[in-house]
Structure formats: structure tokens, C-alpha cells
Design a protein around this motif. Structure first.
Motif, PDB file in Angstrom:
ATOM      1  N   LEU A  73       0.832  -1.202   0.000  1.00 41.77           N
ATOM      2  CA  LEU A  73       0.000   0.000   0.000  1.00 41.77           C
ATOM      3  C   LEU A  73       0.865   1.250   0.000  1.00 41.77           C
ATOM      4  CD1 LEU A  73      -2.701   1.483   0.258  1.00 41.77           C
ATOM      5  CD2 LEU A  73      -2.558   1.164   2.742  1.00 41.77           C
ATOM      6  N   GLY A  74       1.891   1.272   0.829  1.00 37.95           N
ATOM      7  CA  GLY A  74       2.779   2.432   0.879  1.00 37.95           C
ATOM      8  C   GLY A  74       3.481   2.665  -0.444  1.00 37.95           C
ATOM      9  N   ALA A  75       3.934   1.568  -1.091  1.00 37.88           N
ATOM     10  CA  ALA A  75       4.625   1.704  -2.377  1.00 37.88           C
ATOM     11  C   ALA A  75       3.692   2.279  -3.443  1.00 37.88           C
ATOM     12  CB  ALA A  75       5.176   0.349  -2.812  1.00 37.88           C
ATOM     13  N   ILE A  76       2.451   1.792  -3.468  1.00 43.45           N
ATOM     14  CA  ILE A  76       1.495   2.282  -4.464  1.00 43.45           C
ATOM     15  C   ILE A  76       1.163   3.749  -4.220  1.00 43.45           C
ATOM     16  CG2 ILE A  76      -0.912   2.094  -5.212  1.00 43.45           C
ATOM     17  CD1 ILE A  76      -0.593  -0.955  -4.924  1.00 43.45           C
ATOM     18  N   LEU A  77       0.933   4.127  -2.984  1.00 48.47           N
ATOM     19  CA  LEU A  77       0.663   5.535  -2.688  1.00 48.47           C
ATOM     20  C   LEU A  77       1.855   6.403  -3.072  1.00 48.47           C
ATOM     21  CD1 LEU A  77      -1.138   5.312   0.780  1.00 48.47           C
ATOM     22  CD2 LEU A  77      -2.162   5.800  -1.447  1.00 48.47           C
ATOM     23  N   VAL A  97      -0.895  14.557  11.936  1.00 44.32           N
ATOM     24  CA  VAL A  97      -0.032  14.962  10.826  1.00 44.32           C
ATOM     25  C   VAL A  97      -0.723  16.014   9.975  1.00 44.32           C
ATOM     26  CG1 VAL A  97       1.109  14.160   8.722  1.00 44.32           C
ATOM     27  CG2 VAL A  97       1.223  12.780  10.798  1.00 44.32           C
ATOM     28  N   SER A  98      -2.008  15.818   9.703  1.00 47.04           N
ATOM     29  CA  SER A  98      -2.750  16.779   8.895  1.00 47.04           C
ATOM     30  C   SER A  98      -2.829  18.133   9.593  1.00 47.04           C
ATOM     31  CB  SER A  98      -4.160  16.241   8.631  1.00 47.04           C
ATOM     32  OG  SER A  98      -4.968  17.213   8.012  1.00 47.04           O
ATOM     33  N   PHE A 152      -4.413  15.514   0.170  1.00 50.90           N
ATOM     34  CA  PHE A 152      -3.572  14.336  -0.061  1.00 50.90           C
ATOM     35  C   PHE A 152      -4.321  13.297  -0.896  1.00 50.90           C
ATOM     36  CE2 PHE A 152      -2.294  10.062   1.496  1.00 50.90           C
ATOM     37  CZ  PHE A 152      -0.985  10.056   1.037  1.00 50.90           C
ATOM     38  N   VAL A 153      -5.562  12.990  -0.499  1.00 52.49           N
ATOM     39  CA  VAL A 153      -6.359  12.009  -1.240  1.00 52.49           C
ATOM     40  C   VAL A 153      -6.640  12.511  -2.652  1.00 52.49           C
ATOM     41  CG1 VAL A 153      -8.587  10.815  -1.322  1.00 52.49           C
ATOM     42  CG2 VAL A 153      -7.384  11.061   0.864  1.00 52.49           C
ATOM     43  N   GLY A 154      -6.774  13.827  -2.801  1.00 48.23           N
ATOM     44  CA  GLY A 154      -7.032  14.398  -4.120  1.00 48.23           C
ATOM     45  C   GLY A 154      -5.932  14.123  -5.118  1.00 48.23           C
ATOM     46  N   GLU A 155      -4.705  13.867  -4.630  1.00 54.95           N
ATOM     47  CA  GLU A 155      -3.594  13.557  -5.526  1.00 54.95           C
ATOM     48  C   GLU A 155      -3.807  12.249  -6.275  1.00 54.95           C
ATOM     49  OE1 GLU A 155      -0.699  15.330  -6.352  1.00 54.95           O
ATOM     50  OE2 GLU A 155      -1.973  16.896  -5.482  1.00 54.95           O
ATOM     51  N   LEU A 156      -4.694  11.410  -5.757  1.00 55.59           N
ATOM     52  CA  LEU A 156      -4.992  10.150  -6.452  1.00 55.59           C
ATOM     53  C   LEU A 156      -5.836  10.383  -7.691  1.00 55.59           C
ATOM     54  CD1 LEU A 156      -5.818   7.893  -3.364  1.00 55.59           C
ATOM     55  CD2 LEU A 156      -3.636   8.135  -4.561  1.00 55.59           C
ATOM     56  N   LYS A 157      -6.456  11.565  -7.768  1.00 59.92           N
ATOM     57  CA  LYS A 157      -7.261  11.959  -8.940  1.00 59.92           C
ATOM     58  C   LYS A 157      -8.335  10.922  -9.272  1.00 59.92           C
ATOM     59  CE  LYS A 157      -3.571  14.748 -10.976  1.00 59.92           C
ATOM     60  NZ  LYS A 157      -2.630  14.613  -9.830  1.00 59.92           N
ATOM     61  N   GLY A 158      -8.933  10.369  -8.221  1.00 56.70           N
ATOM     62  CA  GLY A 158     -10.019   9.423  -8.426  1.00 56.70           C
ATOM     63  C   GLY A 158      -9.580   8.031  -8.826  1.00 56.70           C
ATOM     64  N   ARG A 159      -8.276   7.804  -8.930  1.00 60.70           N
ATOM     65  CA  ARG A 159      -7.784   6.477  -9.324  1.00 60.70           C
ATOM     66  C   ARG A 159      -7.539   5.655  -8.055  1.00 60.70           C
ATOM     67  NH1 ARG A 159      -4.572   9.953 -12.389  1.00 60.70           N
ATOM     68  NH2 ARG A 159      -2.730   9.433 -11.164  1.00 60.70           N
ATOM     69  N   TYR A 171       4.708  14.273   0.830  1.00 58.82           N
ATOM     70  CA  TYR A 171       3.787  15.089   0.036  1.00 58.82           C
ATOM     71  C   TYR A 171       3.660  16.478   0.662  1.00 58.82           C
ATOM     72  CZ  TYR A 171      -0.718  16.949  -1.533  1.00 58.82           C
ATOM     73  OH  TYR A 171      -1.707  17.762  -2.008  1.00 58.82           O
ATOM     74  N   ALA A 172       3.474  16.521   1.983  1.00 58.45           N
ATOM     75  CA  ALA A 172       3.364  17.804   2.677  1.00 58.45           C
ATOM     76  C   ALA A 172       4.634  18.627   2.538  1.00 58.45           C
ATOM     77  CB  ALA A 172       3.048  17.567   4.156  1.00 58.45           C
ATOM     78  N   ASN A 173       5.763  17.955   2.445  1.00 57.48           N
ATOM     79  CA  ASN A 173       7.050  18.650   2.307  1.00 57.48           C
ATOM     80  C   ASN A 173       7.084  19.570   1.086  1.00 57.48           C
ATOM     81  OD1 ASN A 173       9.982  19.037   2.874  1.00 57.48           O
ATOM     82  ND2 ASN A 173      10.210  17.915   0.942  1.00 57.48           N
ATOM     83  N   GLY A 174       6.322  19.209   0.058  1.00 59.08           N
ATOM     84  CA  GLY A 174       6.309  20.021  -1.152  1.00 59.08           C
ATOM     85  C   GLY A 174       5.145  20.978  -1.252  1.00 59.08           C
ATOM     86  N   ARG A 175       4.352  21.071  -0.207  1.00 56.31           N
ATOM     87  CA  ARG A 175       3.191  21.949  -0.225  1.00 56.31           C
ATOM     88  C   ARG A 175       3.489  23.274   0.466  1.00 56.31           C
ATOM     89  NH1 ARG A 175      -1.159  21.108  -3.309  1.00 56.31           N
ATOM     90  NH2 ARG A 175      -2.419  22.116  -1.676  1.00 56.31           N
TER      91      ARG A 175
END
Length: 410
Positions: free
Chosen positions: A179-183, A312-313, A323-330, A369-373
Motif C-alpha cells: 500500500l505504501g509503495a502504491i501511494l 499529521v494533517s 492528499f487524497v485528491g492527488e490520487l485523482k479518483g484512481r 507530500y506535505a514537504n512540497g506543499r
């Protein structure tokens, strides 16, 4: 954004000092007061002397249990896994603070130590799984470093090969970190096309999963008696083995009463039999535990995930929705990663442990991900600064990472 002012800096310094003292205390307790090394070194007892078996590569690395150097090597590797894992968390912290030391970055960095998969988990759950966790951290860092698609595909391939090898040490690693690798591929692998994402996911997951299936299908399930015959008789500290009363318990915790057991009797009577278990044996063992214990373990783990993600959030300023939005529905590939965890739940009773792994899988990616926001470099509100020491203290006082493991997957 500049760093915190003097007043707020003193808050973060105080929390850092408290976390350092707390960390040293946990290490001290694990090393001298309530050590569980007799359990953790048992992951390295079995090798391939009696044929292909689960976790045999672990014993090949450490040496046969009958060898004079086994206990020294196994104890060393048990603490090496802790050290390597802590260094992995340190690498995440370094990435967060490398270019900017905003208040939110400092808070997230400090949280990494106290979250359920932080220091207590590193010290008291020092199974070989920690090496797989470090491999995931390395993959996430690599995907945020390289830019070419070819390089990202190569990183995923190397991760897959590494997990495949580690699955011969502990087969659960092929399932824990998918799961971590896929995310990481979907969220941190910027610029990857959908076909490239699928290729990366395949390279990251299939090698380890293949090895895990080979182990399940072809491992020798009649080795415990043979291995037991090679385990030497050696007295070793085993917490609470000799504790018969409350005064004995107090005496043990204060160091006036010892609790030793013959390692041969302990490992033969408690651990080695699990190596003879088939998948169906594991399912029956989970069923025998009963719903109340399993539900309690599950709820505890879910609470840990929720508290971790919320912390964390909130302190990073980067919303979970973003964060979830980065999945773009996939959601197909993440669903596959989540399904990989299901065999762990149906063959092992340590459900809290598996859910802490889920928290780790998500948060490692979330932090980078947060590191780049831009939100993480904005000044936190006063309320967040006031709450931060209390939240950190809460995680320290309720260290879910100490949750014991068990079951046939152990």
C-alpha cells in the motif's frame, strides 16, 4: 518563511528535550528492565539446514542456532534493525528540515518520533519487518529526488527486488508495504503517466508477492522438531516467566528478582511450532481467538490510524482531502495495496500491529507530500502551538507501538 521566534522556539526545544529523555528511557527499559530479546531473536532461529522453510534466510544470515556466535549475532541484528529504522525516520526528518525550518516542519519532525510507529515501535517491535519499512522510506525519498521516468521505474524495480529478498526473511513484508509503495508511486511519482504508474506498481509488488506465494506453497512445514533438536540449553532473561506474585513482579521491575528461562524450552514450546503452520492453520488460530479480542485489537489500531493522520494533517497544515485528491479518483491501485494486507489479518491475530503498518504506509508518503506543499511553511495558529506539546505528550503516554504481536504470522 523564517523559523520560530524565541518564545515558540523554547516550546519546541522543550518538547525535543522531553522526547529525547523519553526515548532514552524506552531504550533503557527495553535493554535492562523489561527486555523481550528472547522473542525478537527467535526470528533468526531457523535456516535452510532442513530444507526450504519460512524465514530460513534469516537464520542463514545470522548463523545456525547451535553455533557459538548465534546469540551474539542475533542480539546485534535485533538492535541493528532498530537503529536502521530510526535512521530511516531521521532521513524523513532531514528531508523536511533541509531547506526550511518553519514551525510546522519542526512540529511534524518531532511527531515522527512519538507517533505509534515511532520510537516504541522501533525498540519493542524490532522484527525483521523494520528493514522492509526502511526500504519503503528509501523508495519514497528516491521518488521525490529523481525526475526521469526511467529512473523512477528503476527505483520501483529495486524496491520490488529488495522486498522479494526480505520476504525470505519474513514473508509478511511482501504484504505489509505494498500500500505504501502504491501511494508513493501515485502521489510522489510526479510526471508518471498512467501506464508508467501501473508498470512501477507491478515492479514494486509482484516480486515480493511471488516469493510470498512460493513460501506459502512450497515451504517445509515439518521442521520445528528438527530445529528444536539443535537449539542449545541456555538460560536467558524472559520477562515474567518466573513471576508468581505481585511482590515478585515489583521485585523484578526493581531488579531484585530475576526471571530467567531455558531458551531451548521457551523457543521450542512457544515459537518454533508456528513454522509448521500452513495458511489454514493460521486461519483456525485467528478464529480460535474469538471476536471480542479481535474487535478490540482492530478498534485500537483504527484509533491509532485516526489519531496519527489527524495529528499529521493538523500540524502540517496540509489537509487529508488534499492528499487524497492527488490520487485523482484512481483508487484501483490503492485498493490492491489494501487487499494485500488482508491475508495478514486472516492468518495472524496481531491486528493492531497490522493497522500500525497501515498508518506507517500512509504517513511516510503523506509527510513527503506535505514537504512540497506551501501550507507547511505557513505560520501555525497560536492554538496549534499550544496544543502541540499536549498532543506529543499524549502519544508518549499512550505508546501504541508497544502493542504485543502474536499469531501464526508473528
Amino acid at each position: 518563511m523564517s523559523g520560530p521566534g524565541r518564545g515558540r522556539a523554547s516550546v519546541y526545544t522543550g518538547v525535543a528535550v522531553l522526547i529525547t529523555a523519553w526515548t532514552l528511557a524506552i531504550v533503557y527499559v527495553a535493554a535492562t528492565v523489561v527486555p523481550i530479546d528472547h522473542y525478537l531473536i527467535s526470528y533468526y532461529v531457523v535456516d535452510y539446514r532442513f530444507g526450504f522453510t519460512r524465514r530460513g534466510l534469516a537464520g542463514e544470515i545470522v548463523g545456525n542456532v547451535s553455533d557459538a556466535g548465534f546469540f551474539t549475532n542475533a542480539y546485534l541484528l535485533r538492535w541493528v534493525s532498530t537503529a536502521v529504522y530510526v535512521l530511516g525516520l531521521g532521513a524523513l526528518a532531514y528531508r523536511l528540515l533541509r531547506n526550511c525550518r518553519s514551525e510546522r516542519r519542526i512540529m511534524v519532525t518531532l511527531l515522527l518520533a512519538v507517533l505509534p510507529f515511532g520510537i516504541p515501535y522501533a525498540v519493542y517491535s524490532a522484527r525483521p519487518d523494520l528493514f522492509g519499512a526502511v526500504a519503503l522510506i528509501a523508495l519514497c525519498l528516491a521518488l521525490t529526488t529523481v525526475s526521469e521516468t526511467r529512473s523512477k521505474v528503476l527505483c520501483c524495480g529495486l524496491f520490488g527486488v529488495g522486498i522479494a529478498v526480505l520476504a525470505l526473511i519474513h514473508e509478511g513484508m511482501a504484504l505489509e508495504f505494498g500500500l505504501g509503495a502504491i501511494l508513493a508511486i501515485l502521489v510522489l511519482g510526479g510526471g508518471l503517466t498512467v501506464p508508467a504508474q501501473r508498470l512501477c506498481a507491478t515492479l514494486a509488488i509482484v516480486p515480493g508477492l511471488t516469493v510470498a506465494l512460493i513460501v506459502a506453497a512450497f515451504a517445509n512445514h515439518d521442521v520445528s522438531g528438527k530445529v528444536c533438536g539443535t537449539v542449545p540449553h541456555r538460560m536467558i532473561e524472559t520477562p515474567f516467566a518466573s513471576i508468581k506474585s505481585f511482590p515478585d513482579l515489583i521485585g523484578y521491575l526493581t531488579g531484585t528478582v530475576r526471571s530467567d528461562a531455558d531458551y531451548h524450552d521457551w523457543v521450542c514450546g512457544w515459537y518454533l511450532s508456528t513454522l509448521d503452520h500452513t495458511v489454514s492453520d493460521g486461519i483456525r488460530e485467528v478464529a480460535a481467538v474469538g471476536s471480542p479480542a479481535l474487535v478490540g485489537s482492530f478498534v485500537l489500531g483504527v484509533v491509532g490510524i485516526a489519531a496519527t493522520l489527524r495529528a499529521v494533517s493538523y500540524f502540517s497544515g496540509v489537509s487529508l482531502r488534499s492528499f487524497v485528491g492527488e490520487l485523482k479518483g484512481r483508487y484501483g491501485l490503492p485498493a490492491v495495496g489494501a487487499l494485500l494486507l488482508v491475508p495478514l489479518f486472516i492468518t495472524g491475530v496481531d491486528w493492531t500491529r497490522w493497522l500500525l503498518v497501515v498508518a506507517f504506509d500512509v504517513v511516510v508518503v503523506y509527510v513527503l507530500y506535505a514537504n512540497g506543499r506551501p501550507e507547511i511553511d505557513e505560520a501555525p495558529p497560536k492554538r496549534a502551538v499550544r496544543l502541540f506539546p499536549l498532543v506529543a505528550l499524549g502519544f508518549m503516554l499512550i505508546p501504541l507501538g508497544l502493542a504485543p504481536g502474536g499469531g501464526s504470522t508473528r
